[in-house]
Design a protein around this motif. Structure first.
Motif, PDB file in Angstrom:
ATOM      1  N   LEU A 105      -2.586 -60.445  -9.098  1.00 25.18           N
ATOM      2  CA  LEU A 105      -2.560 -59.067  -8.609  1.00 25.18           C
ATOM      3  C   LEU A 105      -3.789 -58.307  -9.088  1.00 25.18           C
ATOM      4  O   LEU A 105      -4.419 -57.572  -8.316  1.00 25.18           O
ATOM      5  CB  LEU A 105      -1.290 -58.375  -9.095  1.00 25.18           C
ATOM      6  CG  LEU A 105      -1.137 -56.891  -8.737  1.00 25.18           C
ATOM      7  CD1 LEU A 105      -1.116 -56.700  -7.234  1.00 25.18           C
ATOM      8  CD2 LEU A 105       0.131 -56.322  -9.361  1.00 25.18           C
ATOM      9  N   CYS A 106      -4.149 -58.488 -10.351  1.00 29.24           N
ATOM     10  CA  CYS A 106      -5.341 -57.819 -10.896  1.00 29.24           C
ATOM     11  C   CYS A 106      -6.598 -58.274 -10.172  1.00 29.24           C
ATOM     12  O   CYS A 106      -7.473 -57.457  -9.836  1.00 29.24           O
ATOM     13  CB  CYS A 106      -5.469 -58.097 -12.390  1.00 29.24           C
ATOM     14  SG  CYS A 106      -4.217 -57.293 -13.417  1.00 29.24           S
ATOM     15  N   LEU A 107      -6.700 -59.573  -9.923  1.00 29.20           N
ATOM     16  CA  LEU A 107      -7.863 -60.105  -9.214  1.00 29.20           C
ATOM     17  C   LEU A 107      -7.937 -59.552  -7.802  1.00 29.20           C
ATOM     18  O   LEU A 107      -9.019 -59.159  -7.329  1.00 29.20           O
ATOM     19  CB  LEU A 107      -7.792 -61.637  -9.178  1.00 29.20           C
ATOM     20  CG  LEU A 107      -8.930 -62.347  -8.412  1.00 29.20           C
ATOM     21  CD1 LEU A 107     -10.279 -62.029  -9.051  1.00 29.20           C
ATOM     22  CD2 LEU A 107      -8.682 -63.855  -8.377  1.00 29.20           C
ATOM     23  N   ALA A 108      -6.795 -59.501  -7.121  1.00 37.13           N
ATOM     24  CA  ALA A 108      -6.769 -58.971  -5.753  1.00 37.13           C
ATOM     25  C   ALA A 108      -7.194 -57.506  -5.729  1.00 37.13           C
ATOM     26  O   ALA A 108      -7.972 -57.090  -4.865  1.00 37.13           O
ATOM     27  CB  ALA A 108      -5.364 -59.129  -5.158  1.00 37.13           C
ATOM     28  N   MET A 109      -6.698 -56.720  -6.671  1.00 37.26           N
ATOM     29  CA  MET A 109      -7.062 -55.305  -6.722  1.00 37.26           C
ATOM     30  C   MET A 109      -8.543 -55.126  -7.031  1.00 37.26           C
ATOM     31  O   MET A 109      -9.197 -54.221  -6.504  1.00 37.26           O
ATOM     32  CB  MET A 109      -6.219 -54.583  -7.770  1.00 37.26           C
ATOM     33  CG  MET A 109      -4.752 -54.487  -7.409  1.00 37.26           C
ATOM     34  SD  MET A 109      -4.464 -53.504  -5.907  1.00 37.26           S
ATOM     35  CE  MET A 109      -4.730 -51.849  -6.541  1.00 37.26           C
ATOM     36  N   LEU A 122       4.890 -65.356 -14.517  1.00 32.64           N
ATOM     37  CA  LEU A 122       4.686 -63.910 -14.433  1.00 32.64           C
ATOM     38  C   LEU A 122       3.238 -63.542 -14.747  1.00 32.64           C
ATOM     39  O   LEU A 122       2.640 -62.686 -14.085  1.00 32.64           O
ATOM     40  CB  LEU A 122       5.633 -63.186 -15.394  1.00 32.64           C
ATOM     41  CG  LEU A 122       7.117 -63.197 -15.037  1.00 32.64           C
ATOM     42  CD1 LEU A 122       7.915 -62.461 -16.096  1.00 32.64           C
ATOM     43  CD2 LEU A 122       7.355 -62.579 -13.664  1.00 32.64           C
ATOM     44  N   LEU A 123       2.674 -64.180 -15.766  1.00 27.44           N
ATOM     45  CA  LEU A 123       1.279 -63.918 -16.119  1.00 27.44           C
ATOM     46  C   LEU A 123       0.343 -64.331 -14.997  1.00 27.44           C
ATOM     47  O   LEU A 123      -0.655 -63.658 -14.719  1.00 27.44           O
ATOM     48  CB  LEU A 123       0.915 -64.653 -17.409  1.00 27.44           C
ATOM     49  CG  LEU A 123       1.544 -64.124 -18.698  1.00 27.44           C
ATOM     50  CD1 LEU A 123       1.222 -65.044 -19.873  1.00 27.44           C
ATOM     51  CD2 LEU A 123       1.074 -62.704 -18.972  1.00 27.44           C
ATOM     52  N   LEU A 124       0.669 -65.436 -14.344  1.00 26.48           N
ATOM     53  CA  LEU A 124      -0.146 -65.920 -13.229  1.00 26.48           C
ATOM     54  C   LEU A 124      -0.088 -64.937 -12.062  1.00 26.48           C
ATOM     55  O   LEU A 124      -1.123 -64.614 -11.453  1.00 26.48           O
ATOM     56  CB  LEU A 124       0.350 -67.294 -12.779  1.00 26.48           C
ATOM     57  CG  LEU A 124      -0.542 -68.042 -11.783  1.00 26.48           C
ATOM     58  CD1 LEU A 124      -1.882 -68.364 -12.416  1.00 26.48           C
ATOM     59  CD2 LEU A 124       0.159 -69.330 -11.325  1.00 26.48           C
ATOM     60  N   LEU A 156      11.899 -70.430 -20.248  1.00 25.13           N
ATOM     61  CA  LEU A 156      11.292 -69.124 -20.523  1.00 25.13           C
ATOM     62  C   LEU A 156       9.779 -69.222 -20.596  1.00 25.13           C
ATOM     63  O   LEU A 156       9.065 -68.324 -20.148  1.00 25.13           O
ATOM     64  CB  LEU A 156      11.855 -68.560 -21.826  1.00 25.13           C
ATOM     65  CG  LEU A 156      13.289 -68.049 -21.777  1.00 25.13           C
ATOM     66  CD1 LEU A 156      13.741 -67.567 -23.152  1.00 25.13           C
ATOM     67  CD2 LEU A 156      13.429 -66.926 -20.751  1.00 25.13           C
ATOM     68  N   LEU A 157       9.267 -70.296 -21.160  1.00 22.07           N
ATOM     69  CA  LEU A 157       7.821 -70.488 -21.215  1.00 22.07           C
ATOM     70  C   LEU A 157       7.235 -70.582 -19.820  1.00 22.07           C
ATOM     71  O   LEU A 157       6.201 -69.963 -19.509  1.00 22.07           O
ATOM     72  CB  LEU A 157       7.489 -71.750 -22.017  1.00 22.07           C
ATOM     73  CG  LEU A 157       7.619 -71.645 -23.539  1.00 22.07           C
ATOM     74  CD1 LEU A 157       7.436 -73.012 -24.180  1.00 22.07           C
ATOM     75  CD2 LEU A 157       6.595 -70.656 -24.079  1.00 22.07           C
ATOM     76  N   ARG A 158       7.884 -71.355 -18.963  1.00 27.88           N
ATOM     77  CA  ARG A 158       7.409 -71.507 -17.591  1.00 27.88           C
ATOM     78  C   ARG A 158       7.505 -70.195 -16.825  1.00 27.88           C
ATOM     79  O   ARG A 158       6.594 -69.834 -16.066  1.00 27.88           O
ATOM     80  CB  ARG A 158       8.211 -72.597 -16.873  1.00 27.88           C
ATOM     81  CG  ARG A 158       7.902 -74.001 -17.342  1.00 27.88           C
ATOM     82  CD  ARG A 158       8.751 -75.020 -16.603  1.00 27.88           C
ATOM     83  NE  ARG A 158       8.398 -76.380 -16.988  1.00 27.88           N
ATOM     84  CZ  ARG A 158       9.028 -77.464 -16.532  1.00 27.88           C
ATOM     85  NH1 ARG A 158      10.060 -77.321 -15.690  1.00 27.88           N
ATOM     86  NH2 ARG A 158       8.636 -78.656 -16.925  1.00 27.88           N
ATOM     87  N   PHE A 159       8.592 -69.479 -17.047  1.00 29.06           N
ATOM     88  CA  PHE A 159       8.779 -68.207 -16.348  1.00 29.06           C
ATOM     89  C   PHE A 159       7.738 -67.179 -16.808  1.00 29.06           C
ATOM     90  O   PHE A 159       7.169 -66.442 -16.002  1.00 29.06           O
ATOM     91  CB  PHE A 159      10.193 -67.674 -16.602  1.00 29.06           C
ATOM     92  CG  PHE A 159      10.514 -66.419 -15.839  1.00 29.06           C
ATOM     93  CD1 PHE A 159      10.614 -66.437 -14.456  1.00 29.06           C
ATOM     94  CD2 PHE A 159      10.700 -65.218 -16.508  1.00 29.06           C
ATOM     95  CE1 PHE A 159      10.903 -65.287 -13.743  1.00 29.06           C
ATOM     96  CE2 PHE A 159      10.985 -64.052 -15.803  1.00 29.06           C
ATOM     97  CZ  PHE A 159      11.091 -64.090 -14.415  1.00 29.06           C
ATOM     98  N   THR A 160       7.472 -67.150 -18.109  1.00 22.82           N
ATOM     99  CA  THR A 160       6.455 -66.236 -18.644  1.00 22.82           C
ATOM    100  C   THR A 160       5.087 -66.587 -18.084  1.00 22.82           C
ATOM    101  O   THR A 160       4.303 -65.696 -17.700  1.00 22.82           O
ATOM    102  CB  THR A 160       6.425 -66.309 -20.179  1.00 22.82           C
ATOM    103  OG1 THR A 160       7.707 -65.940 -20.697  1.00 22.82           O
ATOM    104  CG2 THR A 160       5.360 -65.372 -20.734  1.00 22.82           C
ATOM    105  N   PHE A 161       4.771 -67.865 -18.026  1.00 22.43           N
ATOM    106  CA  PHE A 161       3.494 -68.311 -17.464  1.00 22.43           C
ATOM    107  C   PHE A 161       3.385 -67.911 -15.999  1.00 22.43           C
ATOM    108  O   PHE A 161       2.329 -67.467 -15.539  1.00 22.43           O
ATOM    109  CB  PHE A 161       3.362 -69.826 -17.609  1.00 22.43           C
ATOM    110  CG  PHE A 161       2.110 -70.380 -16.995  1.00 22.43           C
ATOM    111  CD1 PHE A 161       0.880 -70.231 -17.639  1.00 22.43           C
ATOM    112  CD2 PHE A 161       2.150 -71.035 -15.774  1.00 22.43           C
ATOM    113  CE1 PHE A 161      -0.278 -70.740 -17.071  1.00 22.43           C
ATOM    114  CE2 PHE A 161       0.996 -71.531 -15.199  1.00 22.43           C
ATOM    115  CZ  PHE A 161      -0.223 -71.383 -15.847  1.00 22.43           C
TER     116      PHE A 161
END
Length: 279
Positions: free
Chosen positions: A19-23, A12-14, A5-10
């Protein structure tokens, strides 16, 4: 929490951060759609030097006015020195993907006794430079000032993105009449509605905060809103109307059965412009 779950959360955040950087990087291409067709050599256009850039201005002479009397200094024309100012001009700011030269015939029908001047934004229609809120605002003011030296009265009109420019210009200059077509409360609000999952307030550089400038406008205002506007919904226009000074004459007209891009095709649109221009 498990390692998975920690890896999956990381992960998703990545992805979200990417996506934010691209936008953030591509946002200008989502706001501005420059019309590359150059109009700088058209018979109904002049090129003026504004803030160190060559800005193409499409124009339509009013009835009885000689075509050369554009009221602007240009590379193709010299300013005609006169002792008296001409009567009235309309300064028009178009949408983010609009070829304002193509808007001249309809505007001339609406305002036959008014000289029409429509600005091709930087990188649009042969104008040099790069479009941004900062430069659209600065160029709008500079063009208004040039026209005001030649005309007794300069009305201002803006459509969609141009409504943000027009509202700003009217807040900074003594504009008697302001026309806003499919206006928005702010571009930030429009973007947030389009991308509710992104922190638009933090990412957006050009926010076109019309609500901030509206209280400073002293003009009589006409707002034309499309009933089925899918980009700048009616609710945003109504909210913007409330930001103008309560003592002002602000009229909001809903053009029935019209979408954002088709509002000018409806008969009620031309009728409303004519009625406002005749005041």
């Amino acid at each position: 929490m498990s390692r998975f779950l920690l890896r999956f959360t990381f992960f998703l955040l990545l992805v979200y951060g990417g996506l934010c950087l691209a936008m953030y990087i591509v946002q200008d291409s989502l706001i501005y759609y420059p019309i590359k067709t150059s109009h700088k050599n058209d018979k109904n256009a002049v090129t003026v030097r504004l803030n160190d850039e060559d800005i193409v201005v499409a124009y339509q002479a009013s009835e009885g006015e000689r075509p050369v009397a554009s009221g602007l200094a240009s590379e193709q024309m010299s300013v005609e020195q006169t002792t008296t100012q001409r009567s009235m001009a309309l300064l028009y700011f178009g949408g983010n993907a609009e070829d304002v030269s193509l808007s001249l015939p309809l505007l001339a029908k609406a305002f036959p006794r008014v000289s029409i001047h429509a600005m091709h934004y930087r990188s649009y229609g042969g104008s040099t430079g790069q479009a941004s809120q900062k430069y659209l605002f600065a160029d709008g003011l500079a063009l208004y000032d040039q026209l005001k030296r030649e005309y007794q009265t300069v009305m201002v009109m803006g459509r969609s993105l141009g409504s943000g420019v027009a509202t700003y210009v009217a807040s900074q200059r003594p504009v008697p009449q302001l026309i806003l077509v499919t206006p928005f409360y702010s571009l930030e609000k429009v973007a947030q509605d389009q991308y509710p999952y992104l922190p638009v307030r933090l990412l957006l550089r050009d926010k076109f905060e019309s609500y901030h400038y509206a209280p400073m406008v002293k003009a009589n205002v006409l707002m034309l809103v499309a009933e089925w506007d899918q980009l700048t919904p009616l609710a945003g226009s109504v909210k913007l109307k409330q930001e103008f000074n309560a003592a002002q004459a602000v009229e909001l007209i809903v053009i029935k059965q019209a979408w954002h891009n088709s509002i000018s095709n409806q008969p009620g649109y031309l009728e409303a412009l004519r009625r406002f221009g005749a005041r």
